[in-house]
Structure formats: structure tokens, C-alpha cells
Design a protein around this motif. Sequence first.
Motif, PDB file in Angstrom:
ATOM      1  N   GLY A 184       1.428  30.275  41.483  1.00  0.00           N
ATOM      2  CA  GLY A 184       0.453  30.055  42.541  1.00  0.00           C
ATOM      3  C   GLY A 184       1.039  29.321  43.723  1.00  0.00           C
ATOM      4  N   VAL A 185       0.195  28.491  44.351  1.00  0.00           N
ATOM      5  CA  VAL A 185       0.592  27.754  45.551  1.00  0.00           C
ATOM      6  C   VAL A 185       0.000  26.351  45.503  1.00  0.00           C
ATOM      7  CG1 VAL A 185       0.790  29.806  47.020  1.00  0.00           C
ATOM      8  CG2 VAL A 185      -1.389  28.620  46.879  1.00  0.00           C
ATOM      9  N   LEU A 186       0.644  25.426  46.220  1.00  0.00           N
ATOM     10  CA  LEU A 186       0.051  24.101  46.404  1.00  0.00           C
ATOM     11  C   LEU A 186      -1.245  24.270  47.178  1.00  0.00           C
ATOM     12  CD1 LEU A 186       3.151  21.916  47.320  1.00  0.00           C
ATOM     13  CD2 LEU A 186       1.671  21.644  45.318  1.00  0.00           C
ATOM     14  N   LEU A 187      -2.256  23.514  46.819  1.00  0.00           N
ATOM     15  CA  LEU A 187      -3.554  23.646  47.463  1.00  0.00           C
ATOM     16  C   LEU A 187      -3.454  23.418  48.966  1.00  0.00           C
ATOM     17  CD1 LEU A 187      -6.492  24.277  46.953  1.00  0.00           C
ATOM     18  CD2 LEU A 187      -6.885  21.851  46.553  1.00  0.00           C
ATOM     19  N   ASP A 188      -2.583  22.522  49.390  1.00  0.00           N
ATOM     20  CA  ASP A 188      -2.388  22.257  50.825  1.00  0.00           C
ATOM     21  C   ASP A 188      -1.900  23.498  51.570  1.00  0.00           C
ATOM     22  OD1 ASP A 188      -3.096  19.646  50.346  1.00  0.00           O
ATOM     23  OD2 ASP A 188      -1.054  18.868  50.424  1.00  0.00           O
ATOM     24  N   SER A 189      -1.259  24.436  50.867  1.00  0.00           N
ATOM     25  CA  SER A 189      -0.699  25.642  51.484  1.00  0.00           C
ATOM     26  C   SER A 189      -1.575  26.875  51.309  1.00  0.00           C
ATOM     27  CB  SER A 189       0.674  25.940  50.875  1.00  0.00           C
ATOM     28  OG  SER A 189       1.528  24.844  50.994  1.00  0.00           O
ATOM     29  N   PHE A 190      -2.707  26.719  50.641  1.00  0.00           N
ATOM     30  CA  PHE A 190      -3.551  27.872  50.305  1.00  0.00           C
ATOM     31  C   PHE A 190      -3.961  28.675  51.542  1.00  0.00           C
ATOM     32  CE2 PHE A 190      -7.719  29.804  49.624  1.00  0.00           C
ATOM     33  CZ  PHE A 190      -7.456  30.611  48.537  1.00  0.00           C
ATOM     34  N   ASP A 191      -4.487  28.011  52.561  1.00  0.00           N
ATOM     35  CA  ASP A 191      -4.960  28.721  53.755  1.00  0.00           C
ATOM     36  C   ASP A 191      -3.826  29.446  54.470  1.00  0.00           C
ATOM     37  OD1 ASP A 191      -7.665  28.037  53.433  1.00  0.00           O
ATOM     38  OD2 ASP A 191      -7.375  26.116  54.452  1.00  0.00           O
ATOM     39  N   ARG A 223      -2.926  38.196  54.714  1.00  0.00           N
ATOM     40  CA  ARG A 223      -3.881  38.940  55.529  1.00  0.00           C
ATOM     41  C   ARG A 223      -3.201  39.575  56.743  1.00  0.00           C
ATOM     42  NH1 ARG A 223      -7.574  34.999  56.974  1.00  0.00           N
ATOM     43  NH2 ARG A 223      -6.260  34.601  58.768  1.00  0.00           N
ATOM     44  N   ASP A 224      -2.228  38.846  57.326  1.00  0.00           N
ATOM     45  CA  ASP A 224      -1.523  39.339  58.509  1.00  0.00           C
ATOM     46  C   ASP A 224      -0.361  40.264  58.172  1.00  0.00           C
ATOM     47  OD1 ASP A 224      -3.314  37.815  59.908  1.00  0.00           O
ATOM     48  OD2 ASP A 224      -1.895  36.211  60.411  1.00  0.00           O
ATOM     49  N   GLY A 225      -0.173  40.557  56.886  1.00  0.00           N
ATOM     50  CA  GLY A 225       0.887  41.476  56.483  1.00  0.00           C
ATOM     51  C   GLY A 225       2.264  40.851  56.411  1.00  0.00           C
ATOM     52  N   GLU A 226       2.335  39.540  56.476  1.00  0.00           N
ATOM     53  CA  GLU A 226       3.626  38.851  56.380  1.00  0.00           C
ATOM     54  C   GLU A 226       4.026  38.715  54.911  1.00  0.00           C
ATOM     55  OE1 GLU A 226       3.678  35.133  58.545  1.00  0.00           O
ATOM     56  OE2 GLU A 226       2.247  35.936  60.007  1.00  0.00           O
ATOM     57  N   VAL A 227       5.283  38.403  54.700  1.00  0.00           N
ATOM     58  CA  VAL A 227       5.764  38.194  53.339  1.00  0.00           C
ATOM     59  C   VAL A 227       5.307  36.819  52.862  1.00  0.00           C
ATOM     60  CG1 VAL A 227       7.798  37.967  51.878  1.00  0.00           C
ATOM     61  CG2 VAL A 227       7.769  39.655  53.707  1.00  0.00           C
ATOM     62  N   ALA A 228       4.597  36.814  51.751  1.00  0.00           N
ATOM     63  CA  ALA A 228       4.132  35.565  51.143  1.00  0.00           C
ATOM     64  C   ALA A 228       4.241  35.750  49.635  1.00  0.00           C
ATOM     65  CB  ALA A 228       2.708  35.257  51.555  1.00  0.00           C
ATOM     66  N   VAL A 229       5.026  34.907  49.003  1.00  0.00           N
ATOM     67  CA  VAL A 229       5.273  35.038  47.571  1.00  0.00           C
ATOM     68  C   VAL A 229       4.870  33.734  46.876  1.00  0.00           C
ATOM     69  CG1 VAL A 229       7.021  35.477  45.811  1.00  0.00           C
ATOM     70  CG2 VAL A 229       7.206  36.580  48.042  1.00  0.00           C
ATOM     71  N   PRO A 230       4.006  33.829  45.861  1.00  0.00           N
ATOM     72  CA  PRO A 230       3.656  32.616  45.114  1.00  0.00           C
ATOM     73  C   PRO A 230       4.853  32.150  44.293  1.00  0.00           C
ATOM     74  CG  PRO A 230       2.739  34.527  44.030  1.00  0.00           C
ATOM     75  CD  PRO A 230       3.362  35.023  45.305  1.00  0.00           C
ATOM     76  N   VAL A 231       4.831  30.895  43.917  1.00  0.00           N
ATOM     77  CA  VAL A 231       5.916  30.355  43.098  1.00  0.00           C
ATOM     78  C   VAL A 231       5.446  30.199  41.654  1.00  0.00           C
ATOM     79  CG1 VAL A 231       7.044  29.145  44.992  1.00  0.00           C
ATOM     80  CG2 VAL A 231       5.327  27.962  43.649  1.00  0.00           C
ATOM     81  N   THR A 232       6.371  30.335  40.737  1.00  0.00           N
ATOM     82  CA  THR A 232       6.098  30.048  39.332  1.00  0.00           C
ATOM     83  C   THR A 232       6.735  28.701  39.037  1.00  0.00           C
ATOM     84  OG1 THR A 232       6.057  32.384  38.767  1.00  0.00           O
ATOM     85  CG2 THR A 232       6.399  30.839  36.957  1.00  0.00           C
ATOM     86  N   VAL A 233       5.904  27.755  38.591  1.00  0.00           N
ATOM     87  CA  VAL A 233       6.374  26.384  38.393  1.00  0.00           C
ATOM     88  C   VAL A 233       6.009  25.880  37.007  1.00  0.00           C
ATOM     89  CG1 VAL A 233       6.279  25.744  40.832  1.00  0.00           C
ATOM     90  CG2 VAL A 233       4.269  25.433  39.417  1.00  0.00           C
ATOM     91  N   PHE A 234       6.782  24.917  36.562  1.00  0.00           N
ATOM     92  CA  PHE A 234       6.491  24.186  35.324  1.00  0.00           C
ATOM     93  C   PHE A 234       6.260  22.735  35.709  1.00  0.00           C
ATOM     94  CE2 PHE A 234       8.144  21.210  32.147  1.00  0.00           C
ATOM     95  CZ  PHE A 234       7.296  21.503  31.083  1.00  0.00           C
ATOM     96  N   PRO A 247      -5.704  39.604  43.006  1.00  0.00           N
ATOM     97  CA  PRO A 247      -4.951  38.410  42.603  1.00  0.00           C
ATOM     98  C   PRO A 247      -4.143  38.621  41.322  1.00  0.00           C
ATOM     99  CG  PRO A 247      -7.293  38.079  42.288  1.00  0.00           C
ATOM    100  CD  PRO A 247      -7.139  39.378  42.999  1.00  0.00           C
ATOM    101  N   GLU A 248      -4.590  39.533  40.461  1.00  0.00           N
ATOM    102  CA  GLU A 248      -3.852  39.809  39.218  1.00  0.00           C
ATOM    103  C   GLU A 248      -2.457  40.347  39.520  1.00  0.00           C
ATOM    104  OE1 GLU A 248      -5.023  39.061  36.151  1.00  0.00           O
ATOM    105  OE2 GLU A 248      -6.859  38.303  37.059  1.00  0.00           O
ATOM    106  N   THR A 249      -2.302  41.095  40.594  1.00  0.00           N
ATOM    107  CA  THR A 249      -0.986  41.645  40.939  1.00  0.00           C
ATOM    108  C   THR A 249      -0.175  40.683  41.808  1.00  0.00           C
ATOM    109  OG1 THR A 249      -1.930  42.860  42.808  1.00  0.00           O
ATOM    110  CG2 THR A 249      -1.720  44.039  40.734  1.00  0.00           C
ATOM    111  N   VAL A 250      -0.864  39.927  42.676  1.00  0.00           N
ATOM    112  CA  VAL A 250      -0.146  38.991  43.560  1.00  0.00           C
ATOM    113  C   VAL A 250       0.444  37.830  42.762  1.00  0.00           C
ATOM    114  CG1 VAL A 250      -0.389  37.366  45.486  1.00  0.00           C
ATOM    115  CG2 VAL A 250      -1.543  39.583  45.569  1.00  0.00           C
ATOM    116  N   PHE A 251      -0.330  37.306  41.812  1.00  0.00           N
ATOM    117  CA  PHE A 251       0.091  36.122  41.067  1.00  0.00           C
ATOM    118  C   PHE A 251       0.658  36.509  39.704  1.00  0.00           C
ATOM    119  CE2 PHE A 251      -2.958  34.675  44.170  1.00  0.00           C
ATOM    120  CZ  PHE A 251      -2.274  33.612  44.741  1.00  0.00           C
TER     121      PHE A 251
END
Length: 124
Positions: free
Chosen positions: A53-60, A67-78, A111-115
Motif C-alpha cells: 500500500g501507501v503511507l496515509l500521508d501520500s494517499f491523495d 487518475r492522471d495516468g502517471e506511474v504510481a506503484v504501491p510498496v510492499t513493506v514489513f 484495488p485487487e490488481t493495483v495492490f
Amino acid sequence: MAMEFWKAILLDRMSLAKGFPPSAFVLATLSNPREKFWGRLLDLDLRGIVLCGVLLDSFDDFVRQLRDGEVAVPVTVFYPMHRIQSVELERSDGPVLSLLERFQQDTGSNPETVFQPQADEVRP
């Protein structure tokens, strides 16, 4: 005696994830430093939690980029267990949309495919 010890460990592990459906979206509150992380629950055990996912501060910003078609990739963290203050199942609260609903509404993405963790990402 040893068998009872391992049985207790196994029961402890099973009770940690109880109440969270597989691949649920959650909001994790962390300490030291204090931050919140939103994403898909991949694993939860005595060692800690694995999220995609993403840090909540970065969600928006993340939503805007998708939405704008830019590259945005969630991170997998432990995150190790000593950093976890709470983990909440992500749900809407009456008229207020959940983050998951906002994500779907604003991006039109599934969201199932993005995350999903990438194939080369390893769980602890």
C-alpha cells in the motif's frame, strides 16, 4: 512440554489474523516514528505485518497520479510487531466513504490488481 509450547505459538499466530479476511484492506497505526499505512494485508504473525500500500500521508497524491495516468506503484513493506499500535479493518462509516471506496471512485481502478505484491518481493 515442547509440544505445548509450539501449540501455544500456533494458536497465537492464528488468533492474530482472526477477524481479518484474507487480503483485507487495513489501516495500520505505527509508532517510532508515528505514521499510518493503508493497504492490503498480506501477512500478519508474531513477527509483524506485511502490507502492500501507501503511507496515509501520500494517499491523495497516489490516487491523483493513478487518475492522471502517471506511474504510481504501491510498496510492499514489513513492519515488526513492536512498531504496530493498531490495525483496523478498512470500512465506510455511514455517509463517509472508506479509503478503499474513495480509491475506487477516484481512480476507476480495481484495488485487487493495483495492490498486489510483485513476483520478486519476498515475505519475511
